[in-house]
Design a protein around this motif. Structure first.
Motif, short mmCIF file in Angstrom:
data_model
loop_
_atom_site.label_atom_id
_atom_site.label_comp_id
_atom_site.label_asym_id
_atom_site.label_seq_id
_atom_site.Cartn_x
_atom_site.Cartn_y
_atom_site.Cartn_z
N GLY A 111 0.77 -1.25 0.00
CA GLY A 111 0.00 0.00 0.00
C GLY A 111 0.79 1.29 0.00
N ALA A 112 2.13 1.22 -0.10
CA ALA A 112 2.91 2.46 -0.14
C ALA A 112 2.54 3.25 -1.39
CB ALA A 112 4.41 2.14 -0.16
N GLN A 113 2.57 4.56 -1.28
CA GLN A 113 2.24 5.42 -2.41
C GLN A 113 3.19 5.16 -3.58
OE1 GLN A 113 0.52 9.46 -1.48
NE2 GLN A 113 1.93 9.24 0.24
N LEU A 146 5.86 7.75 2.54
CA LEU A 146 4.64 7.09 2.99
C LEU A 146 3.69 8.07 3.67
CD1 LEU A 146 6.07 3.81 4.59
CD2 LEU A 146 5.32 4.18 2.25
N GLY A 147 4.27 8.98 4.46
CA GLY A 147 3.45 9.84 5.29
C GLY A 147 3.20 9.19 6.63
N GLU A 149 0.62 8.96 8.60
CA GLU A 149 -0.58 8.14 8.74
C GLU A 149 -0.53 6.91 7.84
OE1 GLU A 149 -1.89 11.15 5.55
OE2 GLU A 149 -0.17 10.63 6.76
N LYS A 150 0.13 7.01 6.68
CA LYS A 150 0.19 5.90 5.72
C LYS A 150 1.18 4.83 6.18
CE LYS A 150 -1.41 4.38 1.77
NZ LYS A 150 -2.84 4.10 1.56
N ASP A 153 -0.51 2.31 8.27
CA ASP A 153 -1.36 1.39 7.51
C ASP A 153 -0.53 0.33 6.79
OD1 ASP A 153 -3.58 2.82 8.31
OD2 ASP A 153 -3.62 4.06 6.49
N VAL A 154 0.57 0.75 6.18
CA VAL A 154 1.41 -0.18 5.41
C VAL A 154 2.01 -1.24 6.33
CG1 VAL A 154 3.53 -0.39 4.05
CG2 VAL A 154 1.92 1.47 3.57
N TYR A 297 2.52 14.52 6.98
CA TYR A 297 1.43 13.66 6.55
C TYR A 297 1.34 13.60 5.03
CZ TYR A 297 -0.12 13.99 11.41
OH TYR A 297 -0.17 13.93 12.79
N ALA A 298 0.81 12.49 4.53
CA ALA A 298 0.61 12.35 3.09
C ALA A 298 -0.59 13.17 2.63
CB ALA A 298 0.41 10.88 2.74
N ASP A 299 -1.61 13.30 3.48
CA ASP A 299 -2.83 14.03 3.15
C ASP A 299 -2.54 15.53 3.02
OD1 ASP A 299 -5.33 15.18 2.96
OD2 ASP A 299 -6.20 14.06 4.63
#
Length: 470
Positions: A111-113, A146-147, A149-150, A153-154, A297-299
């Motif tokens: 799930g990494a960007q 990744l950020g 928050e990401k 998740d990863v 953050y990624a967002d």
């Protein structure tokens, strides 16, 4: 009945996780135990992230548990063998890059960007050329961000996947006490869980305790007479400036890795962990030490008006000095003593004029601090003159390629220390002189970041699998 496993992994950070991932991919019959003093990732919380106040949780929810400090980090994957550790001491540059690409693909799978920064070669060459005019070296390094928050998740996805395999066990809230050895061969680990000690036996043991377990691993190497070598000590500050000062660099590079050798002391000064639109944060370590860090953050909605980055001075101490971690902790303790346990912040202009930043002076700053709990103070009471002078000279030089950096309103947070443990002596497969005992990742002093730590886990897993095949 005694617990027995084929492989015991001490530490559930990236190094330990990627060891398990590689074994799970190629051998579903091997019984693998991962143990960590912290909790599984979904149970990890940090009150300081919401209240700006550390209550000294035991174990620390930021540094301990599944995925280590990486769960709450900015999640930068450095995709160059030149950045993030010393794996090229154990393999060729080509092998290192191949393994980095392999590990990167695994992060993407979980799930990494997909976006990678730092691929605009024309722009990179322009920045590199400009920096060279002022004795500054730019290290080109593609970065997958990744950020904060990401990253959670990863790495959480990796936990879910491994727990579904049937041959991987995660034992949380478990302290590794001692590594068990018999006739020069590893036999297992003595652990403590809920106050009760027990022995767990395994044919292969991988010590991957991360930076939080560096002291423990150092004690184990002394007991087992495994040689270690002093790593450099990196001590410095976290710099915060408006995005407008750094955007022309971070737009293409995301993270501008700059190196400068100070004029007065010829010390290496480098930028590290750059966070465009980021937030300055506090990290707490065992013993009640608070260090400054940063993340982003990624967002896009969570981005701020500021960019922050670490500015670190590297010092390699020689014999008879053997305590680089204690030295770093000593400096950190001084800062915490002056702030009552928190992070200190000072305007560059106040530092240059030899005066303490107070609340009124901080209010005048056009750079609005993102860390609201930071205590205004005077870094000259904390950092030795060699470090302060080197930092100031580096900022002055970097101002040539990032005008406005050497400004009275640039904020300096202290202190930032990187506790690189003494480097454990291992062979090219990261095996110690004790048969079937491996030492990998940041805690072993071999790596300094997510990607290279992950690579060391892959190398160890492949070596174990090769031994089993034979």
């Amino acid at each position: 009945m005694p617990l027995k496993y084929d492989v015991i992994i001490i530490g559930a950070g990236p190094a330990g996780i990627f060891t398990a991932l590689e074994i799970a991919k190629k051998n579903r019959k091997m019984e693998v135990l991962i143990l960590d003093k912290g909790r599984e990732i979904k149970k990890r919380t940090c009150p300081a992230r919401t209240t700006n106040r550390c209550i000294n949780c035991n174990p620390c929810g930021i540094t301990s548990g599944w995925s280590g400090a990486g769960a709450f980090s900015d999640g930068k994957l450095s995709l160059s063998h030149e950045v993030g550790g010393n794996i090229t001491d154990y393999m060729s540059e080509e092998e290192a890059q191949c393994l980095i690409d392999y590990a990167d693909n695994i992060y993407v799978k979980f799930g990494a960007q997909k976006e990678v920064h730092g691929l605009n070669e024309k722009r990179i060459e322009e920045i590199k050329y400009e920096a060279s005019k002022y004795n500054i070296r730019l290290i080109p390094c593609p970065v997958r961000h990744l950020g904060t928050e990401k990253a959670f998740d990863v790495l959480g996805g990796m936990y879910d996947y491994l727990m579904q395999q049937g041959n991987i066990t995660f034992m949380e809230l478990t302290d590794a006490e001692n590594i068990l050895i018999e006739n020069g061969v590893v036999k297992g680990v003595c652990v403590k869980k809920q106050g009760k000690e027990e022995k767990i036996f395994g044919k292969y043991v991988i010590a991957a305790p991360g930076r939080g377990g560096a002291d423990w691993l150092n004690e184990q190497t002394k007991k087992l007479s495994i040689e270690t070598v002093n790593n450099a000590v990196d001590i410095g500050v976290r710099v915060e400036v408006p995005n407008s000062i750094m955007d022309h660099l971070t737009k293409d590079l995301y993270e501008a890795k700059l190196i400068y050798y100070s004029d007065t002391y010829d010390n290496k000064v480098r930028t590290f962990c750059m966070n465009p639109g980021g937030v300055v944060s506090q990290e707490n370590y065992e013993g009640g030490i608070a260090l400054v860090n940063g993340h982003s953050y990624a967002d896009p909605k969570l981005k701020t008006d500021n960019t922050n980055f670490a500015l670190l001075v590297s010092t390699t101490f020689t014999e008879p000095f053997r305590e680089p971690i204690k030295y770093g902790r000593y400096i950190a303790n001084l800062a915490n003593m002056l702030t009552g346990g928190g992070i200190m912040v000072q305007r560059l202009g106040d530092l240059l004029q030899g005066r303490r930043t107070d609340k009124d002076r901080l209010k005048k700053s056009t750079t609005i601090p993102t860390m609201k709990s930071a205590v205004p103070g005077d870094l000259s009471f904390v950092l030795p003159k060699r470090y302060l002078t080197s930092i100031i000279e580096a900022l002055k030089a970097f101002d040539k390629i990032a005008p406005g950096l050497y400004s009275k309103n640039t904020l300096l947070y202290g202190v930032e220390c990187k506790f690189y443990s003494s480097k454990v002596t291992v062979n090219n497969y990261f095996e110690t002189k004790i048969q079937n005992l491996y030492a990998i990742g940041d805690g072993a002093g071999i790596t300094r970041g997510l990607m290279q730590a992950s690579v060391t886990g892959i190398v160890v897993a492949r070596d174990i699998l090769k031994k089993i095949e034979k």
